[in-house]
Design an enzyme around this catalytic site. Structure first.
Site, short mmCIF file in Angstrom:
data_model
loop_
_atom_site.label_atom_id
_atom_site.label_comp_id
_atom_site.label_asym_id
_atom_site.label_seq_id
_atom_site.Cartn_x
_atom_site.Cartn_y
_atom_site.Cartn_z
N HIS A 198 0.84 -1.20 0.00
CA HIS A 198 0.00 0.00 0.00
C HIS A 198 0.87 1.24 0.00
O HIS A 198 0.59 2.22 -0.66
CB HIS A 198 -0.90 -0.04 1.24
CG HIS A 198 -1.83 1.12 1.38
ND1 HIS A 198 -1.41 2.40 1.71
CD2 HIS A 198 -3.19 1.21 1.26
CE1 HIS A 198 -2.46 3.20 1.77
NE2 HIS A 198 -3.54 2.51 1.51
N TRP A 199 1.92 1.25 0.82
CA TRP A 199 2.96 2.26 0.93
C TRP A 199 2.58 3.45 1.81
O TRP A 199 3.41 4.28 2.15
CB TRP A 199 3.42 2.74 -0.44
CG TRP A 199 4.79 3.36 -0.48
CD1 TRP A 199 5.68 3.49 0.55
CD2 TRP A 199 5.44 3.91 -1.62
NE1 TRP A 199 6.84 4.09 0.13
CE2 TRP A 199 6.72 4.36 -1.21
CE3 TRP A 199 5.07 4.08 -2.94
CZ2 TRP A 199 7.62 4.96 -2.09
CZ3 TRP A 199 5.98 4.68 -3.81
CH2 TRP A 199 7.24 5.11 -3.38
N ASP A 200 1.33 3.55 2.23
CA ASP A 200 0.95 4.66 3.11
C ASP A 200 -0.19 4.22 4.04
O ASP A 200 -1.16 4.95 4.22
CB ASP A 200 0.53 5.88 2.29
CG ASP A 200 0.46 7.15 3.13
OD1 ASP A 200 1.14 7.22 4.18
OD2 ASP A 200 -0.28 8.07 2.76
N LEU A 201 -0.03 3.04 4.63
CA LEU A 201 -1.13 2.49 5.44
C LEU A 201 -0.99 2.93 6.89
O LEU A 201 -0.14 2.44 7.62
CB LEU A 201 -1.14 0.97 5.35
CG LEU A 201 -2.40 0.29 5.88
CD1 LEU A 201 -3.65 0.77 5.13
CD2 LEU A 201 -2.29 -1.22 5.80
N ASN A 205 -5.89 6.35 6.90
CA ASN A 205 -6.13 5.78 5.58
C ASN A 205 -6.89 4.46 5.68
O ASN A 205 -6.79 3.59 4.79
CB ASN A 205 -4.81 5.58 4.82
CG ASN A 205 -4.45 6.80 3.99
OD1 ASN A 205 -5.29 7.69 3.79
ND2 ASN A 205 -3.22 6.87 3.51
#
Length: 307
Positions: A198-201, A205
């Protein structure tokens, strides 16, 4: 005859996003027309005021069959190129479902979730972290589709930037910390992983849904090792870490819960988390900062205390 529809763009979003330059301002100027075009094309009816994040405008809508949804308008850029491929690979498993998409403009029609109930609204931080970890485990269980940005390429680029970035930092201890992070990344370069990240969990979010109790939003898909996913969950709700009176213990408790739920090797996960700290440090020095963020230093110090 085509209907002439337009949408309103909040002044705050126009001002903040327009500050990124002429190209961003041109996109903002086109947003009312662009939004109206997709309302018409996809048979949508506005169903409330638009909301926005840092880089997108989200309009609640109702489809012609009465289904609630959201129209997400965002500028096509590097961070959004792989979003649709990722959403299609996940197919709604733990994450918001993609209903329609326009490739030329990066416009998305998405399942509507409850923006008033992010995961950060859960007061019990341990319960919230458990939910986040379980979602992360589901998302990273999926193999990355071809064509996504790869952690191996990011890592190589980061290592190339380290010699120029280190002298920018004023504190020799912080210079050593960045070199330590770079060494950890160099050791793992040969095994960058192939999972869909996901890279930004983090807590904000993840939103409450009807199809599932909690679903992730706003991915920036990347192919790589799940250990590279952990840092946003470690530094979110930082005031609660500090309130424990023992930052190192609190960080390691979070880290241990995440790695246990995801089934990760802790040494390897530590290395890739240091890689994420390195990425943030490089971004900061590119922005002209001469010191590291104290939270990043604290997390790195906690993880290295086990070495």
């Amino acid at each position: 005859m085509t209907r002439s529809i337009s949408i309103e763009v909040p002044d705050a979003f126009a001002a903040s996003y327009g500050a990124h330059g002429a190209e961003a301002r041109a996109w903002i100027a086109e947003l009312p027309r662009l939004g109206g075009e997709f309302l018409d094309r996809w048979g949508l009816r506005p169903d409330g005021p638009p909301a926005h994040g840092m880089a997108s405008l989200v309009l609640p809508v109702v489809r012609s069959d009465g289904t609630p949804a959201v129209l997400k308008l965002q500028q096509l850029r590097e961070e959004t190129v792989g979003t649709v491929a990722g959403l299609r690979a996940w197919n709604g498993n733990g994450i918001v479902r993609l209903l329609d998409y326009d490739e030329n403009s990066a416009t998305q029609l998405l399942e509507r979730l409850d923006t008033a109930r992010p995961l950060s609204s859960i007061a019990d931080e341990t319960r919230a972290l458990q939910i986040l970890a379980e979602l992360m485990a589901r998302l990273t269980a999926v193999p990355a589709p071809t064509g996504l940005r790869r952690l191996s390429d990011l890592a190589a680029a980061m290592l190339d930037q380290v010699p120029q970035a280190v002298p920018v930092l004023r504190d020799p201890a912080e210079q050593r910390l960045v070199r330590t992070c770079a060494s950890a990344v160099a050791e793992l370069m040969g095994e960058p992983g192939d999972r869909l990240l996901h890279w930004d969990l983090h807590y904000d979010n993840v939103l409450a849904g009807e199809r599932e109790p909690w679903l992730a939003i706003d991915p920036e898909p990347l192919a790589g090792d799940p250990g590279f996913e952990l840092l946003p969950a470690l530094d979110n709700r930082w005031d609660e870490v500090e309130a424990t009176g023992d930052v190192t213990r609190a960080v390691l408790r979070r880290f241990d819960l995440l790695t246990e739920v995801l089934g990760l090797d802790r040494e390897r996960a530590t290395g890739w988390t240091l890689g994420r700290v390195l990425q943030n440090a490089l971004w900061d020095t590119e922005d002209g900062k001469t010191t590291l963020e104290p939270v990043q230093v604290a997390i790195t110090t906690a993880l290295l205390s086990r070495s």
